[in-house]
Design an enzyme around this catalytic site. Structure first.
Site, PDB file in Angstrom:
ATOM      1  N   ASP A   1       0.874  -1.176   0.000  1.00  0.00           N
ATOM      2  CA  ASP A   1       0.000   0.000   0.000  1.00  0.00           C
ATOM      3  C   ASP A   1       0.904   1.216   0.000  1.00  0.00           C
ATOM      4  O   ASP A   1       1.565   1.513   1.001  1.00  0.00           O
ATOM      5  CB  ASP A   1      -0.892  -0.012   1.248  1.00  0.00           C
TER       6      ASP A   1
ATOM      7  N   TYR B   1      -9.796  14.532  -5.812  1.00  0.00           N
ATOM      8  CA  TYR B   1      -8.921  13.912  -6.807  1.00  0.00           C
ATOM      9  C   TYR B   1      -8.273  14.969  -7.698  1.00  0.00           C
ATOM     10  O   TYR B   1      -7.061  14.966  -7.914  1.00  0.00           O
ATOM     11  CB  TYR B   1      -9.730  12.928  -7.643  1.00  0.00           C
TER      12      TYR B   1
ATOM     13  N   THR C   1      -9.777   2.322 -20.820  1.00  0.00           N
ATOM     14  CA  THR C   1      -9.240   1.115 -20.194  1.00  0.00           C
ATOM     15  C   THR C   1     -10.365   0.096 -20.075  1.00  0.00           C
ATOM     16  O   THR C   1     -11.483   0.331 -20.546  1.00  0.00           O
ATOM     17  CB  THR C   1      -8.676   1.423 -18.801  1.00  0.00           C
TER      18      THR C   1
END
Length: 274
Positions: free
Chosen positions: A67, A171, A205
């Protein structure tokens, strides 16, 4: 590293030989990250990819579960690379993303975690990798001073960090911060390590169809881009292969968005009564 060019359909194709290089791609098990990792593998590099969980399927390179928001995991990840290969030449900070999360009515912790993944984690990875990157290159490996900047950090940014990003504000803000972080590190670490950003626009994607409403939605979104389609993982990978090659470019933002997004006012203005 060697770059070669050959004439092919559509013009000159450039290929890169990264044989002997060790490359880390965070979030490299799927999507754009897998495309980048696969391209470096094809170019002859030793590739390490990381993800929080083992995807249970083949990945393009050697998988280390980590992580990247956790400093201890980052230390273990880069330490394993150092122990196994004795060097690290390229870091592609690709891990990131965000769910749809309007600011009103969502938790502060959610937004903090989004910022941690998209801004803090790339800083941690780059910071831990710096000593290895600064020693990159054949001259450094032989015990001499490197002839130039051969270590490379590539940040995978987003057009969400350059324009309003409603529904993913944290974000977008984190990606804007990432772009600035790359510019700061480029100045701080020159001339030993180069740091650049690939600012990716709308990308197709395996998750794109679900996100944009199926194949027809993907087609419509692509039509809103001057290039006529979304970016592919291969497009992003090509930019990374170039930026990873030793050279002069550092502190740059490569806008990989196909010319940007056609503004909504164009459609409004051309509609009935426009």
């Amino acid at each position: 590293m060697r770059r070669t060019g050959e004439e092919g359909e559509g013009g000159m194709r450039v290929s890169y030989d990264h044989t002997g290089s060790v490359v880390l791609v965070t979030g490299g098990t799927r999507g754009i990250g897998a495309g980048i990792a696969g391209a470096f593998l094809d170019a002859g590099a030793e590739v390490v990819v990381c993800a929080r969980k083992d995807p249970g399927a083949a990945v393009p390179g050697r998988l280390v579960t980590a992580d990247v928001r956790d400093p201890a995991d980052v230390d273990r990840l880069v330490g394993e690379i150092e122990d196994r290969y004795g060097r690290l030449d390229v870091v592609v900070n690709n891990a990131g993303g965000s769910p749809y999360a309007p600011v009103a009515g969502t938790s502060a912790r959610l937004h903090a975690r989004i910022v941690e993944l998209n801004l803090t984690a790339p800083l941690l990875v780059a910071q831990r990798a710096y000593p290895l990157l600064a020693a990159s290159g054949p001259a450094a490996a032989a015990g001499a001073e490197p002839a130039g900047a051969t270590g490379s950090v590539i940040m995978i940014g987003s057009s969400s960090g350059t324009r309003p990003s409603p529904g993913t504000s944290a974000y977008g803000a984190a990606k804007a911060g990432l772009h600035h972080l790359a510019a700061c590190l480029a100045a701080e670490w020159a001339p030993r390590v180069r740091v650049n950003t690939v600012v990716v626009g709308l990308a197709e994607t395996e998750a794109a169809a679900g996100h944009y409403g199926g194949p027809e939605g993907v087609r419509r979104m692509g039509a809103a881009i001057p290039a006529g389609r979304m970016a592919s993982p291969a497009d992003v990978a090509a930019a990374c292969l170039w930026l990873a090659a030793p050279g002069y470019v550092t502190g740059a933002e490569i806008l990989l968005h196909g010319g940007g997004e056609i503004p909504a006012w164009r459609e409004i203005a051309s509609g009935p009564g426009g």
